[in-house]
Design an enzyme around this catalytic site. Sequence first.
Site, mmCIF file in Angstrom:
data_model
loop_
_atom_site.group_PDB
_atom_site.id
_atom_site.type_symbol
_atom_site.label_atom_id
_atom_site.label_comp_id
_atom_site.label_asym_id
_atom_site.label_seq_id
_atom_site.Cartn_x
_atom_site.Cartn_y
_atom_site.Cartn_z
ATOM 1 N N ASP A 1 0.830 -1.211 0.000
ATOM 2 C CA ASP A 1 0.000 0.000 0.000
ATOM 3 C C ASP A 1 0.860 1.254 0.000
ATOM 4 O OD1 ASP A 1 -1.295 -2.353 1.407
ATOM 5 O OD2 ASP A 1 -3.044 -1.116 1.036
ATOM 6 N N HIS B 1 -11.690 -2.517 6.808
ATOM 7 C CA HIS B 1 -11.689 -3.716 5.956
ATOM 8 C C HIS B 1 -11.898 -4.987 6.776
ATOM 9 C CE1 HIS B 1 -10.451 -0.982 2.882
ATOM 10 N NE2 HIS B 1 -9.292 -0.747 3.446
ATOM 11 N N HIS C 1 -3.609 -3.798 2.481
ATOM 12 C CA HIS C 1 -4.977 -3.288 2.502
ATOM 13 C C HIS C 1 -5.293 -2.436 3.738
ATOM 14 C CE1 HIS C 1 -8.788 -2.995 0.600
ATOM 15 N NE2 HIS C 1 -9.447 -3.889 1.302
ATOM 16 N N VAL C 2 -5.029 -2.956 4.914
ATOM 17 C CA VAL C 2 -5.236 -2.178 6.139
ATOM 18 C C VAL C 2 -3.970 -1.361 6.368
ATOM 19 C CG1 VAL C 2 -5.649 -2.295 8.608
ATOM 20 C CG2 VAL C 2 -6.738 -3.951 7.075
ATOM 21 N N HIS C 3 -4.138 -0.043 6.537
ATOM 22 C CA HIS C 3 -2.960 0.828 6.565
ATOM 23 C C HIS C 3 -2.371 0.922 7.961
ATOM 24 C CE1 HIS C 3 -4.904 2.727 2.794
ATOM 25 N NE2 HIS C 3 -4.351 1.571 2.551
HETATM 26 FE FE LIG Z 1 -6.211 -1.914 -0.490
#
Ligand SMILES: [Fe+2]
Length: 470
Positions: free
Chosen positions: A168, A329, A357-359
């Site tokens: 990400d 998410h 995906h999860v920051h």
């Molecule tokens: Fe993502």
Amino acid sequence: MVLIPKTKNLIIFVSLILAFNAATLCNGGITSRFVRKLAAATDMPLNSDVFRVPPGYNAPQQVHITQGDLEGEAMIISWVRMDEPGSSKVLYWIDGSNQKHSANGKITKYKYYNYTSGFIHHCTIRRLKHNTKYHYEVGIGHTVRSFWFMTPPEVGPDVPYTFGLIGDLGQSYDSNSTLTHYEFNPTKGQAVLFVGDLSYADTYPNHDNVRWDTWGRFVERSVAYQPWIWTVGNHELDFEPDIGETKPFKPFSNRYRTPYKASNSTSPFFYSIKRGPAHIIVLASYSAYGKYTPQFKWLEDELPKVNRTESPWLIVLMHAPWYNSYNYHYMEGETMRVMYEAHGFVKYKVDLVFAGHVHAYERTERISNIVYNVVNGICTPVNDSSAPIYITIGDGGNLEGLAKNMTEPQPKYSAFREASFGHATLDIKNRTHAYYAWHRNQDGYAVEADTLWIFNRYWNPVDESTSATA
Ligand SMILES: [Fe+2]
């Protein structure tokens, strides 16, 4: 029992220390309370030096490389020219040798809404020697640009190899900090396992693909010199029927190549490679994965073929995490977990699963959740020595900012979690041991914020102790 005063004081003292510790101990593992600056993540402006176009008419830019075959004897070299197609030739040679080789690639080009791409070149160079430094050149005349890379050692069980882990990434100031920390990390990564969401161009009006070009120039300083192994994320979909863009993954597919055919895959988004001591399986969270789909059938065929005597470390990359205790998410990876956990990852003793995906950052214990059926209702993750450790490393630093909100209390399966940007390294020593370290951007380059000796599931399946430091 009556406590004597001295013991009582000691207990009070220890309790106070625990209370003031930076990490909070909950039901589960550690939730780091590291204090970070809370500035909004902002993309670097178009005139930033990291986006600078190389000098010279039609000079090759956005140079990037990735493994080009199953075992690391080929490399796919890609670049873009903006003005005209130009030559698609790559000149390459072994360090110190006068004997130069050349290969010709292919050119592609695409339109996205009102954007037209430059001329995108992809050239695969093959029959490379293992463990060898190669130089390569793209461009002609005044615009020749030279780079180099190291090929991996021959596939084998006890060849040490170090992977970097980034997810990400985007192109914010924080992204630049993450990439710099990776480059200056004294534990030198030799290839990057990238867990999806590259440029975040789709966050701009009409997915302004100029931001794909800037991202390509930004990361060139690393990816032109060592291969990045690509996983696709939701920000690669670029599916926007409102503006007539109905072909998913169009910009990514034109710009980035994967060696999927070498592992008998039918799609560039799920495939496998062997690199040194690791067998790496890349899965696609946004391609069909239900029973009978091409991805399902491919994985069903792939997992039994993994030879742990030759490639002891079985690593999976995907974008949407299966185990994630942030309020972002949440459970998006659940349907894929249901499909692949019991008969795939646990059965075949996957060592590690990396997702993005999860920051933020999170590492789990070795756990599984595979007993449930509709009748018994047993659906709590439990410790399982045959299961992988799941690491969420979507903390590259994109413009969407950090995921700071966590589910409370911390679930038992979650060993360590912290909402900071950073990257990790996986330093595989031999068939039994690997040293894993996560780095946060606020620290010095050598500081490791979460570390663990990881024991191989096939050769050394003993429990690891959680050695997190916060
Ligand atoms: Fe993502």
